[in-house]
Every structure is written in structure tokens, then in C-alpha cells.
Design a protein around this motif. Structure first.
Motif, short mmCIF file in Angstrom:
data_model
loop_
_atom_site.label_atom_id
_atom_site.label_comp_id
_atom_site.label_asym_id
_atom_site.label_seq_id
_atom_site.Cartn_x
_atom_site.Cartn_y
_atom_site.Cartn_z
N VAL A 132 0.84 -1.21 0.00
CA VAL A 132 0.00 0.00 0.00
C VAL A 132 0.87 1.25 0.00
O VAL A 132 0.58 2.24 -0.69
CB VAL A 132 -0.96 0.00 1.21
CG1 VAL A 132 -1.65 1.36 1.38
CG2 VAL A 132 -2.02 -1.09 1.05
N LYS A 133 1.96 1.22 0.75
CA LYS A 133 2.90 2.35 0.75
C LYS A 133 3.44 2.62 -0.65
O LYS A 133 3.47 3.77 -1.11
CB LYS A 133 4.05 2.06 1.71
CG LYS A 133 5.18 3.10 1.65
CD LYS A 133 6.31 2.75 2.61
CE LYS A 133 7.47 3.73 2.46
NZ LYS A 133 8.52 3.51 3.47
N GLN A 134 3.88 1.56 -1.33
CA GLN A 134 4.47 1.72 -2.66
C GLN A 134 3.49 2.31 -3.66
O GLN A 134 3.88 3.04 -4.57
CB GLN A 134 4.98 0.36 -3.17
CG GLN A 134 6.19 -0.17 -2.42
CD GLN A 134 7.39 0.77 -2.51
OE1 GLN A 134 7.71 1.29 -3.57
NE2 GLN A 134 8.04 1.00 -1.38
N ARG A 135 2.19 2.03 -3.48
CA ARG A 135 1.20 2.47 -4.47
C ARG A 135 0.48 3.75 -4.08
O ARG A 135 -0.36 4.24 -4.85
CB ARG A 135 0.17 1.37 -4.70
CG ARG A 135 0.76 0.10 -5.27
CD ARG A 135 -0.32 -0.80 -5.78
NE ARG A 135 0.14 -2.17 -5.92
CZ ARG A 135 -0.64 -3.17 -6.31
NH1 ARG A 135 -1.90 -2.95 -6.57
NH2 ARG A 135 -0.15 -4.39 -6.41
N SER A 136 0.75 4.26 -2.88
CA SER A 136 0.04 5.47 -2.47
C SER A 136 0.98 6.65 -2.24
O SER A 136 0.89 7.68 -2.89
CB SER A 136 -0.80 5.21 -1.21
OG SER A 136 0.03 4.73 -0.16
N ASN A 137 1.94 6.48 -1.31
CA ASN A 137 2.89 7.55 -1.02
C ASN A 137 4.10 6.94 -0.33
O ASN A 137 3.97 6.35 0.75
CB ASN A 137 2.25 8.62 -0.13
CG ASN A 137 3.09 9.87 -0.03
OD1 ASN A 137 4.21 9.83 0.48
ND2 ASN A 137 2.56 10.99 -0.50
N LYS A 138 5.26 7.08 -0.93
CA LYS A 138 6.46 6.41 -0.41
C LYS A 138 7.01 7.07 0.86
O LYS A 138 7.96 6.55 1.46
CB LYS A 138 7.53 6.34 -1.49
CG LYS A 138 7.11 5.42 -2.64
CD LYS A 138 8.16 5.29 -3.71
CE LYS A 138 7.66 4.37 -4.84
NZ LYS A 138 8.64 4.22 -5.92
N LYS A 139 6.40 8.17 1.28
CA LYS A 139 6.79 8.79 2.56
C LYS A 139 6.04 8.17 3.74
O LYS A 139 6.32 8.49 4.89
CB LYS A 139 6.51 10.30 2.51
CG LYS A 139 7.37 11.06 1.52
CD LYS A 139 7.04 12.54 1.56
CE LYS A 139 7.88 13.31 0.54
NZ LYS A 139 7.53 14.76 0.53
N ALA A 140 5.09 7.30 3.45
CA ALA A 140 4.25 6.71 4.49
C ALA A 140 5.06 5.83 5.44
O ALA A 140 6.06 5.22 5.06
CB ALA A 140 3.12 5.90 3.87
N ILE A 141 4.59 5.77 6.68
CA ILE A 141 5.14 4.86 7.69
C ILE A 141 4.26 3.61 7.69
O ILE A 141 3.04 3.71 7.76
CB ILE A 141 5.14 5.52 9.08
CG1 ILE A 141 6.07 6.73 9.08
CG2 ILE A 141 5.55 4.52 10.16
CD1 ILE A 141 5.92 7.59 10.31
N VAL A 142 4.86 2.44 7.59
CA VAL A 142 4.08 1.19 7.54
C VAL A 142 3.78 0.70 8.95
O VAL A 142 4.68 0.46 9.75
CB VAL A 142 4.84 0.09 6.75
CG1 VAL A 142 4.04 -1.21 6.76
CG2 VAL A 142 5.09 0.55 5.31
N ILE A 143 2.50 0.56 9.24
CA ILE A 143 2.03 -0.02 10.51
C ILE A 143 0.93 -1.01 10.16
O ILE A 143 -0.13 -0.63 9.65
CB ILE A 143 1.49 1.04 11.49
CG1 ILE A 143 2.55 2.12 11.77
CG2 ILE A 143 1.04 0.38 12.79
CD1 ILE A 143 2.04 3.27 12.64
N GLY A 144 1.17 -2.28 10.42
CA GLY A 144 0.18 -3.32 10.09
C GLY A 144 -1.07 -3.20 10.93
O GLY A 144 -1.09 -2.56 11.99
N ASN A 145 -2.14 -3.82 10.45
CA ASN A 145 -3.44 -3.75 11.13
C ASN A 145 -3.45 -4.46 12.47
O ASN A 145 -2.72 -5.44 12.68
CB ASN A 145 -4.52 -4.38 10.26
CG ASN A 145 -5.03 -3.43 9.19
OD1 ASN A 145 -4.79 -2.23 9.26
ND2 ASN A 145 -5.75 -3.96 8.22
N PRO A 146 -4.32 -4.03 13.38
CA PRO A 146 -4.58 -4.79 14.60
C PRO A 146 -5.65 -5.86 14.31
O PRO A 146 -6.30 -5.84 13.27
CB PRO A 146 -5.15 -3.73 15.55
CG PRO A 146 -5.87 -2.79 14.65
CD PRO A 146 -5.08 -2.76 13.35
#
Length: 340
Positions: A132-146
Motif C-alpha cells: 500500500v505504501k508503494q502504491r500510495s505515497n512512499k513517505k508513508a510509515i508502515v504499521i500493520g493492522n490490529p
């Protein structure tokens, strides 16, 4: 902090984003922050109780007042119709991207372009998976779902059933692939025992899947339970050893993999999208759409007890990273840093 939490849809809608909205808003409140959640979803029953205020289908004046009140705006997936006052009032905001910003065929409509532009001016961005980061905004911080730890857990039951599929019965979810792979597994006669597959869910493909089961002569090995939820769903999952998530569509994350793992199943998931993130090192990944590869992975877990034990041991630490409190703490660290 005064957190204005925006969720396009919310309870009583029970989709993945809506469930995550409730989990995060509860945890933000539990951490001592004042939360006001805004949504377009109307609840005619209004019996559900939350530790935060819910504002449904707000008027223009209410929306501006809520934005004026808060210290920071948190969007649980871009929702421009609720978040536009941040521009006028110059409020700092954090946007969580929970799904693909595109049409089903990968093309971009006007609203998708607007959302991608909106992300560019956001003060903070969180993506639920690397894909999702790669396809939306590469500045995003990746945090998986709870996942809902209070509901999905290992009940300590004797696991008398083998493979289980959970999901809506539509072509994108790949239930037919699971049935075809089971047919190949059973043809191989491993251990002189033929494993079973349970299909949990309902949808437009149900009759086709039943016909495929008959065509492959698997009536004694493939079972359909219909849609299950709550404790009945947890009970059924706990009777199985392995979870199969054979999605043909690239899932943005795949909470079902976490939920099955929390119930004690070893997951086998398709490649692409966020499913590999969802299972980490605690599951097996097969090439999306490749029935032969899925068959091989099913045989692998069915015949290799040492591998199964190894994956289950890794599941413990993997699930710890997806507990509601742990995930919410990571979100709050981002939100607090942006507020400062």
C-alpha cells in the motif's frame, strides 16, 4: 490530545476499515486522549456504546466546529468530504491509507487523483502494508493492522479438521483455487489420508463452488458452513489446523490471516499485496493464482510437523506486534510527533 477521528463509514457497518476504526478509536480513548469520531453512517438502533462521542452525518456547521475543536485530525482512510476543513482552518492531519487508491482494474478516476494529491499535503501518512505504501505515497510509515484479540483466540480445542477458507464467495477470493488444490493434494494420497477443506462464507459463487466440488468428486472432503460470525466463527476456526487465503485479488493487508493465526491455524496465503506482510515469517506464501504451488504448500504443512511447530512458534511474536494496544501506540507516536 483532542483527536478528531474521521471514518467515512462506521458501526453498524462491519467491514475491515470500520472494524479498525472502532479498535483504534477505543485504544486512543483508553490511552487518555479525547476522541470525537465523525462518520456518514447512520445508526437507527443507537444501542452500541463507545468510550468516545460519535457524530453521524454532520451538518456543515457541525463539521467546522469539530475541526475547530481538535488539536489534530486523523483520517482512517482518505475521506475528503469530511476532512476538507483542515485546509481552511490549517489543522495538522495524519491520514491512514487502508486500501488501494484506484479502481478495481488499477485505473485512476478523478476521486483517486484527488486522494493522491490530498496525501501529498498531509502532515503524516500511515500505510497498512509495504504494498500500500508503494502504491500510495512512499513517505508513508508502515504499521500493520490490529486484530480483535478479545474475540479471536486459541480455545485449546482438539483440531479434528484440516484446511479452512474464510471469506465472501466471490471470484476474487479464490475459493475455487483452494478446492482445486485440495483435489490435487488428495490425488497424491499423502500419508494414505485425504485431508478436508471447510468453506466458511456466502456469496454469488456458492453454487459454482458446490458444482466444482461435485465435478471433482470431493463431496466427502469439502464442506460449506455458510457465513459465520462472532463466537461461532471462532469456534469453527479453532477446529482446523491450517488456514488457506488464496486471494486472486491483491489484498491491501489481510486481517483474516491474523485472525486465523490467533485462533491457532497455520496460514497459507497468496503472494502480492499485503498478505505476505500479514503473515510475516509465521506462514507460507504461494504464487498468486498458481494452483500447483498452493497444492505444494498444503502438502508441506500437512506432512511436516516440524515446520508447523516452527511456524506456530513464530506466530506468537508476530501476533504481539498486531495487538490493538501495540498498534494504537504506534499510531499515537506518529500523531503526537505531527502535532508537535
Amino acid at each position: 490530545m483532542k483527536i478528531l477521528f474521521l471514518s467515512h463509514q462506521f458501526h453498524p457497518v462491519i467491514g475491515g476499515i470500520e472494524v479498525n476504526s472502532e479498535i483504534l478509536a477505543r485504544e486512543f480513548s483508553k490511552a487518555g486522549h479525547e476522541v470525537r469520531l465523525v462518520t456518514w453512517t447512520i445508526d437507527n438502533d443507537e444501542s452500541a456504546q463507545f468510550p468516545f462521542k460519535v457524530f453521524r452525518s454532520p451538518t456543515l456547521i457541525e463539521l467546522i466546529k469539530l475541526h475547530t475543536w481538535c488539536d489534530i485530525v486523523f483520517e482512517n482512510n482518505p475521506c475528503l468530504r469530511l476532512s476538507w476543513p483542515t485546509l481552511v482552518l490549517k489543522k495538522r492531519n495524519v491520514v491512514a491509507v487502508r486500501t488501494w487508491i484506484a479502481r478495481a482494474d488499477g485505473s485512476l478516476a478523478i476521486q483517486d487523483f484527488l486522494k493522491l494529491l490530498w496525501l501529498r499535503r498531509a502532515n503524516g501518512i500511515i500505510a497498512i502494508s509495504s504494498a500500500v505504501k508503494q502504491r500510495s505515497n512512499k513517505k508513508a510509515i508502515v504499521i500493520g493492522n490490529p486484530f480483535r484479540r478479545a474475540l479471536f483466540k486459541d480455545l485449546g480445542l482438539t483440531r479434528i479438521k484440516d484446511f479452512v477458507f474464510i471469506g465472501r464467495l466471490v471470484s476474487d477470493k479464490g475459493a475455487d483455487l483452494a478446492i482445486k488444490a485440495l483435489h490435487l493434494v488428495n490425488k497424491s494420497s499423502i500419508k494414505d489420508v485425504k485431508p478436508t477443506l471447510t468453506i466458511i462464507g456466502d456469496g454469488p459463487e456458492l453454487e459454482k463452488l458446490k458444482a466444482l466440488t461435485e465435478q471433482l468428486n470431493l463431496q466427502s472432503f469439502v464442506f460449506f458452513t455458510g457465513a459465520l460470525s462472532g463466537e461461532k466463527l471462532v469456534q469453527e476456526i479453532n477446529e482446523h489446523k491450517y488456514l488457506v487465503v488464496p486471494s486472486l485479488w491483491e489484498e491491501p493487508f489481510g486481517n483474516v490471516a491474523l485472525e486465523g493465526m490467533a485462533c491457532g491455524c497455520v496460514p497459507i496465503v497468496s503472494s502480492g499485496g499485503g498478505l505476505p506482510d500479514a503473515v510475516g515469517d509465521a506462514g507460507l506464501v504461494f504464487e498468486r493464482g498458481n494452483v500447483e504451488d498452493l497444492k505444494n504448500k498444503m502438502v508441506e504443512v500437512y506432512t511436516n510437523e516440524e515446520l508447523v511447530e516452527k511456524l506456530k512458534n513464530k506466530a506468537t511474536s508476530h501476533l504481539q506486534n498486531h495487538l490493538p494496544g501495540v498498534v494504537a501506540h504506534k499510531y499515537l507516536q506518529v500523531i503526537e510527533s505531527i502535532r508537535r
